[in-house]
Design an enzyme around this catalytic site. Structure first.
Site, PDB file in Angstrom:
ATOM      1  N   ASN A 268      -5.299  52.785  25.923  1.00 16.27           N
ATOM      2  CA  ASN A 268      -3.860  52.551  25.945  1.00 16.27           C
ATOM      3  C   ASN A 268      -3.205  53.281  27.120  1.00 16.27           C
ATOM      4  O   ASN A 268      -3.809  54.151  27.725  1.00 16.27           O
ATOM      5  CB  ASN A 268      -3.265  53.015  24.608  1.00 16.27           C
ATOM      6  CG  ASN A 268      -2.141  52.107  24.151  1.00 16.27           C
ATOM      7  OD1 ASN A 268      -1.353  51.621  24.953  1.00 16.27           O
ATOM      8  ND2 ASN A 268      -2.075  51.860  22.861  1.00 16.27           N
ATOM      9  N   CYS A 269      -1.952  52.896  27.389  1.00 14.12           N
ATOM     10  CA  CYS A 269      -1.165  53.462  28.481  1.00 14.12           C
ATOM     11  C   CYS A 269      -1.209  54.984  28.463  1.00 14.12           C
ATOM     12  O   CYS A 269      -1.022  55.561  27.412  1.00 14.12           O
ATOM     13  CB  CYS A 269       0.287  52.991  28.366  1.00 14.12           C
ATOM     14  SG  CYS A 269       1.447  53.796  29.485  1.00 14.12           S
ATOM     15  N   PRO A 270      -1.387  55.663  29.578  1.00 13.66           N
ATOM     16  CA  PRO A 270      -1.558  55.143  30.943  1.00 13.66           C
ATOM     17  C   PRO A 270      -3.023  55.095  31.387  1.00 13.66           C
ATOM     18  O   PRO A 270      -3.284  55.003  32.579  1.00 13.66           O
ATOM     19  CB  PRO A 270      -0.810  56.182  31.774  1.00 13.66           C
ATOM     20  CG  PRO A 270      -1.127  57.485  31.079  1.00 13.66           C
ATOM     21  CD  PRO A 270      -1.282  57.147  29.602  1.00 13.66           C
ATOM     22  N   LEU A 271      -3.966  55.172  30.450  1.00 15.91           N
ATOM     23  CA  LEU A 271      -5.372  55.291  30.843  1.00 15.91           C
ATOM     24  C   LEU A 271      -5.916  54.154  31.711  1.00 15.91           C
ATOM     25  O   LEU A 271      -6.634  54.423  32.680  1.00 15.91           O
ATOM     26  CB  LEU A 271      -6.260  55.497  29.604  1.00 15.91           C
ATOM     27  CG  LEU A 271      -6.133  56.883  28.941  1.00 15.91           C
ATOM     28  CD1 LEU A 271      -6.999  56.956  27.695  1.00 15.91           C
ATOM     29  CD2 LEU A 271      -6.529  57.987  29.914  1.00 15.91           C
TER      30      LEU A 271
ATOM     31  N   ASP B 278      -4.842  46.370  26.475  1.00 14.40           N
ATOM     32  CA  ASP B 278      -3.461  46.818  26.290  1.00 14.40           C
ATOM     33  C   ASP B 278      -2.498  45.777  26.872  1.00 14.40           C
ATOM     34  O   ASP B 278      -2.508  45.531  28.076  1.00 14.40           O
ATOM     35  CB  ASP B 278      -3.296  48.179  26.999  1.00 14.40           C
ATOM     36  CG  ASP B 278      -1.834  48.588  27.142  1.00 14.40           C
ATOM     37  OD1 ASP B 278      -1.006  48.097  26.364  1.00 14.40           O
ATOM     38  OD2 ASP B 278      -1.543  49.401  28.037  1.00 14.40           O
TER      39      ASP B 278
END
Lengths: 157, 76
Positions: free
Chosen positions: B14-17, B41
Site C-alpha cells: 500500500n501507499c507509499p511503498l 493498490d
C-alpha cells in the site's frame, strides 16, 4: 545538491502510532520525488527517533477512530485496552500492506532525509541520546528555520 | 507491450511503498531502460502518473489486468 531541487520541511510533534505515519510517509515519498527533505522532531515527536519504536494508539480523545465494535469510553480506559488497540491496529495495517513505521523510517534514512532532534526537548525530558537512532543531528528553532526558510513546502504535524 | 529491462512486483503493498520501491529500482537502472511494475493498490494509478510527472521518468503505459495494475516506466 542541485540548486533547483525542491525542499520539504516537516515538524513532527506527535508520538503516537497513527500520528507517526504522516511525517515518514511524506518525507520518504518527497525524497523519491526528488525533494531535499528535513524533519525536525520536537516534544512527543522525539519518540519517532527511538531505536526501538514502541508507539501506541488509543481511541481515547479520538472519537473518529474506526472500531470493529462500539466500546463505551469508560471501557476504553481499562488497563490493557491501549495495548489491545495498538495490536489490532498493527495487525490491520499489516493485512492491508501498509508499511511498518520502522520500514518507512528506514526508507526515509536511505533516501537521505535529514533528521534533526530538538535539543531543548531532549534536555526537558532527560532523554538518553543513546536510545536514538544514529545519524541524527541535534538543534533548536534557529536550526529548523535555516532549512525551513528555504523550503517550498513546510508542514507541521 | 513495451520490452522491459526489469520488473517490480508491488502486489499487496500500500501507499507509499509501490512508489518507493519503484524509485529504488529505477535508481539501479540505466537511462532509457524500461521498468514494468505490477501493483494492486488502486491509488497507485494516479500516484504513478504523478510520480512520472514530477520526476521526469516517462510513464509509457498504465493498464489494468484482472484487478492488477501494470505500469511501464522509462528511466530518465
Amino acid at each position: 545538491m542541485m540548486s533547483d531541487e525542491k525542499k520539504l520541511a516537516i515538524i513532527a510533534t506527535k508520538g503516537s502510532l497513527d500520528w507517526g505515519y504522516p511525517p515518514f510517509i511524506l518525507a520518504s515519498t518527497a525524497a523519491a520525488l526528488g525533494y531535499e527533505t528535513q524533519i525536525f522532531f520536537t516534544f512527543y515527536g522525539l519518540a519517532l527517533l527511538k531505536k526501538k519504536l514502541d508507539l501506541q494508539v488509543t481511541s481515547l480523545g479520538n472519537p473518529a477512530m474506526p472500531m470493529p465494535m462500539p466500546v463505551p469510553v469508560i471501557m476504553q480506559t481499562l488497563p490493557g485496552m491501549q495495548a489491545m488497540m495498538t495490536s489490532m491496529m498493527k495487525k490491520k495495517m499489516k493485512s492491508k500492506g501498509v508499511a511498518s513505521l520502522e520500514e518507512l523510517r528506514e526508507l526515509s534514512i536511505e533516501a537521505e532525509v535529514k533528521m534533526v532532534a530538538c535539543q531543548m526537548t531532549v534536555d526537558l525530558f532527560e532523554f538518553d541520546t543513546k536510545e536514538f537512532i544514529d545519524g541524527i543531528e541535534y538543534g533548536g528553532a534557529a536550526t529548523f528555520f535555516e532549512f525551513a526558510g528555504e523550503s517550498d513546502i513546510c508542514l507541521y504535524i | 507491450m513495451p520490452d522491459f529491462a526489469k520488473e517490480l512486483d508491488a502486489s499487496g503493498l500500500n501507499c507509499p511503498l509501490p512508489i518507493l520501491r519503484a524509485k529504488k529500482t529505477l535508481n539501479g537502472m540505466e537511462s532509457g531502460q524500461i521498468l514494468r511494475i505490477i501493483a494492486t493498490d488502486p491509488g497507485s494509478v494516479k500516484d504513478f502518473d504523478a510520480f512520472a510527472n514530477q520526476t521526469g521518468n516517462e510513464l509509457l503505459e498504465s493498464t489494468e489486468e484482472g484487478g492488477k495494475y501494470v505500469f511501464f516506466i522509462k528511466r530518465k
